[in-house]
Design a protein around this motif. Structure first.
Motif, PDB file in Angstrom:
ATOM      1  N   ILE A 131       0.838  -1.208   0.000  1.00 53.65           N
ATOM      2  CA  ILE A 131       0.000   0.000   0.000  1.00 53.65           C
ATOM      3  C   ILE A 131       0.870   1.254   0.000  1.00 53.65           C
ATOM      4  N   PHE A 132       1.929   1.248   0.838  1.00 50.22           N
ATOM      5  CA  PHE A 132       2.820   2.401   0.904  1.00 50.22           C
ATOM      6  C   PHE A 132       3.571   2.618  -0.420  1.00 50.22           C
ATOM      7  N   ILE A 133       3.786   1.564  -1.187  1.00 51.87           N
ATOM      8  CA  ILE A 133       4.402   1.690  -2.510  1.00 51.87           C
ATOM      9  C   ILE A 133       3.380   2.187  -3.531  1.00 51.87           C
ATOM     10  N   PHE A 134       2.156   1.662  -3.421  1.00 44.89           N
ATOM     11  CA  PHE A 134       1.110   1.988  -4.392  1.00 44.89           C
ATOM     12  C   PHE A 134       0.713   3.460  -4.370  1.00 44.89           C
ATOM     13  N   VAL A 135       0.543   4.024  -3.180  1.00 48.43           N
ATOM     14  CA  VAL A 135       0.015   5.393  -3.057  1.00 48.43           C
ATOM     15  C   VAL A 135       0.859   6.425  -3.810  1.00 48.43           C
ATOM     16  N   PRO A 136       2.187   6.487  -3.614  1.00 49.62           N
ATOM     17  CA  PRO A 136       2.961   7.473  -4.383  1.00 49.62           C
ATOM     18  C   PRO A 136       2.933   7.218  -5.895  1.00 49.62           C
ATOM     19  N   LEU A 137       2.916   5.945  -6.316  1.00 52.71           N
ATOM     20  CA  LEU A 137       2.812   5.635  -7.745  1.00 52.71           C
ATOM     21  C   LEU A 137       1.485   6.127  -8.306  1.00 52.71           C
ATOM     22  N   TYR A 138       0.434   5.952  -7.525  1.00 50.80           N
ATOM     23  CA  TYR A 138      -0.909   6.391  -7.918  1.00 50.80           C
ATOM     24  C   TYR A 138      -0.954   7.909  -8.085  1.00 50.80           C
ATOM     25  N   ILE A 139      -0.337   8.627  -7.136  1.00 52.79           N
ATOM     26  CA  ILE A 139      -0.324  10.096  -7.178  1.00 52.79           C
ATOM     27  C   ILE A 139       0.537  10.578  -8.351  1.00 52.79           C
ATOM     28  N   ILE A 140       1.707   9.949  -8.563  1.00 53.92           N
ATOM     29  CA  ILE A 140       2.593  10.330  -9.666  1.00 53.92           C
ATOM     30  C   ILE A 140       1.882  10.160 -11.011  1.00 53.92           C
ATOM     31  N   ASN A 141       1.205   9.030 -11.187  1.00 51.82           N
ATOM     32  CA  ASN A 141       0.490   8.800 -12.445  1.00 51.82           C
ATOM     33  C   ASN A 141      -0.616   9.828 -12.645  1.00 51.82           C
ATOM     34  N   TRP A 142      -1.318  10.133 -11.552  1.00 51.99           N
ATOM     35  CA  TRP A 142      -2.446  11.071 -11.629  1.00 51.99           C
ATOM     36  C   TRP A 142      -1.971  12.492 -11.973  1.00 51.99           C
ATOM     37  N   VAL A 143      -0.954  12.980 -11.243  1.00 51.82           N
ATOM     38  CA  VAL A 143      -0.535  14.378 -11.345  1.00 51.82           C
ATOM     39  C   VAL A 143       0.487  14.617 -12.457  1.00 51.82           C
ATOM     40  N   ILE A 144       1.489  13.726 -12.582  1.00 52.23           N
ATOM     41  CA  ILE A 144       2.585  13.961 -13.521  1.00 52.23           C
ATOM     42  C   ILE A 144       2.318  13.355 -14.897  1.00 52.23           C
ATOM     43  N   ILE A 145       1.959  12.057 -14.934  1.00 54.15           N
ATOM     44  CA  ILE A 145       1.767  11.390 -16.226  1.00 54.15           C
ATOM     45  C   ILE A 145       0.443  11.801 -16.873  1.00 54.15           C
ATOM     46  N   SER A 146      -0.659  11.708 -16.090  1.00 57.19           N
ATOM     47  CA  SER A 146      -1.969  12.067 -16.639  1.00 57.19           C
ATOM     48  C   SER A 146      -2.209  13.579 -16.638  1.00 57.19           C
ATOM     49  N   LYS A 147      -1.384  14.312 -15.867  1.00 62.76           N
ATOM     50  CA  LYS A 147      -1.469  15.774 -15.791  1.00 62.76           C
ATOM     51  C   LYS A 147      -2.846  16.258 -15.340  1.00 62.76           C
ATOM     52  N   ILE A 148      -3.376  15.554 -14.334  1.00 59.51           N
ATOM     53  CA  ILE A 148      -4.652  15.946 -13.724  1.00 59.51           C
ATOM     54  C   ILE A 148      -4.337  16.663 -12.415  1.00 59.51           C
ATOM     55  N   PRO A 149      -4.868  17.868 -12.189  1.00 58.14           N
ATOM     56  CA  PRO A 149      -4.563  18.611 -10.962  1.00 58.14           C
ATOM     57  C   PRO A 149      -4.906  17.804  -9.706  1.00 58.14           C
ATOM     58  N   PHE A 150      -4.056  17.969  -8.691  1.00 55.55           N
ATOM     59  CA  PHE A 150      -4.307  17.305  -7.409  1.00 55.55           C
ATOM     60  C   PHE A 150      -5.647  17.789  -6.860  1.00 55.55           C
ATOM     61  N   SER A 151      -6.513  16.831  -6.519  1.00 52.87           N
ATOM     62  CA  SER A 151      -7.874  17.186  -6.109  1.00 52.87           C
ATOM     63  C   SER A 151      -8.217  16.572  -4.756  1.00 52.87           C
ATOM     64  N   GLY A 152      -9.371  16.958  -4.267  1.00 47.85           N
ATOM     65  CA  GLY A 152      -9.842  16.418  -2.989  1.00 47.85           C
ATOM     66  C   GLY A 152     -10.082  14.929  -3.048  1.00 47.85           C
ATOM     67  N   SER A 153     -10.612  14.440  -4.183  1.00 49.62           N
ATOM     68  CA  SER A 153     -10.887  13.006  -4.311  1.00 49.62           C
ATOM     69  C   SER A 153      -9.592  12.200  -4.267  1.00 49.62           C
ATOM     70  N   LEU A 154      -8.519  12.724  -4.888  1.00 45.22           N
ATOM     71  CA  LEU A 154      -7.219  12.046  -4.853  1.00 45.22           C
ATOM     72  C   LEU A 154      -6.657  12.042  -3.434  1.00 45.22           C
ATOM     73  N   PHE A 155      -6.818  13.159  -2.738  1.00 45.90           N
ATOM     74  CA  PHE A 155      -6.336  13.246  -1.353  1.00 45.90           C
ATOM     75  C   PHE A 155      -7.047  12.245  -0.453  1.00 45.90           C
ATOM     76  N   PHE A 156      -8.383  12.203  -0.541  1.00 43.54           N
ATOM     77  CA  PHE A 156      -9.140  11.318   0.339  1.00 43.54           C
ATOM     78  C   PHE A 156      -8.923   9.841   0.004  1.00 43.54           C
ATOM     79  N   SER A 157      -8.791   9.506  -1.293  1.00 43.44           N
ATOM     80  CA  SER A 157      -8.529   8.115  -1.656  1.00 43.44           C
ATOM     81  C   SER A 157      -7.141   7.688  -1.178  1.00 43.44           C
ATOM     82  N   SER A 158      -6.155   8.586  -1.320  1.00 41.43           N
ATOM     83  CA  SER A 158      -4.786   8.297  -0.855  1.00 41.43           C
ATOM     84  C   SER A 158      -4.760   8.159   0.664  1.00 41.43           C
ATOM     85  N   PHE A 159      -5.471   9.052   1.339  1.00 41.64           N
ATOM     86  CA  PHE A 159      -5.546   9.000   2.803  1.00 41.64           C
ATOM     87  C   PHE A 159      -6.186   7.696   3.266  1.00 41.64           C
TER      88      PHE A 159
END
Length: 222
Positions: A164-192
């Motif tokens: 899980i600790f490995i997955f979360v940063p990969l998930y955020i990197i793909n969302w924000v850097i690769i997919s170029k989707i702004p960091f949002s509340g839904s991403l924060f709450f799912s990561s949390f």
């Protein structure tokens, strides 16, 4: 019940038999809830693993077809500029959409934007949930045994929370850097939520470490 559990866990001289009495309420052990949960986790794992492998095959075939101008299995896996999505016809000459259908049927399995971010998102999430459900099955199966305090279950829990600790940063990197989707509340709450589950798993692993130590000491005194 919870007061008793915490008093035992934080006690300087916890009693192994007290831990067993609290846990052994048909939640764990033979013919318990854990046994049937293991079946559920296994079924879900097979379901998710099938989709992960099938989606990977779909992305591979569509990529090869695009690069080589082939039409291999193009009725099942295809990429187009215009597609019926959510009951509406979506067209963009500068953008690709994809659709994967279930084998030997016209039933849609997956439709989306044909981008690198989409591929990584489905791959990362699919692999993570396959691991999560696989170890959920292994942990539940271990809890359905008579002897629940073992190195095996501690190892399973450790792998679970590390994944899980490995997955979360990969998930955020793909969302924000690769997919170029702004960091949002839904991403924060799912990561949390994922991190919270990892913390609970880590806490549980420590609990079982303590139980295993007490069991070992108890066996030596017999």
């Amino acid at each position: 019940m919870f007061k008793s559990i915490f008093s035992i866990f934080y006690s300087s001289t916890p009693n192994y038999s007290d831990i067993i009495k609290i846990l052994n309420m048909k939640i764990i052990g033979k013919n318990s809830l854990a046994k049937y949960l293991s079946y559920l986790f296994l079924i879900l794992f097979i379901f998710i693993a099938f989709h992960v492998i099938y989606e990977f095959i779909g992305f591979a075939i569509t990529y090869i077809n695009l690069k080589t101008n082939n039409n291999f299995l193009s009725e099942t896996f295809y990429v187009v500029h215009s597609i019926d999505w959510g009951g509406k016809a979506v067209t963009n000459p500068n953008h690709l959409f994809f659709r994967f259908k279930y084998p030997f049927s016209d039933q849609q399995m997956l439709t989306g934007n044909y981008t690198l971010g989409t591929f990584f998102n489905h791959t990362i999430v699919g692999i993570f949930w396959s691991i999560f459900l696989s170890y959920g099955y292994k942990i539940s199966k271990a809890l359905s045994k008579e002897d629940i305090f073992s190195k095996e279950i501690i190892r399973f829990l450790k792998i679970l929370y590390i994944s899980i600790f490995i997955f979360v940063p990969l998930y955020i990197i793909n969302w924000v850097i690769i997919s170029k989707i702004p960091f949002s509340g839904s991403l924060f709450f799912s990561s949390f939520t994922y991190i919270f589950i990892a913390i609970i798993a880590a806490f549980t692993a420590e609990f079982f470490k303590k139980g295993y130590k007490l069991q070992s000491e108890n066996d030596l005194t017999i």
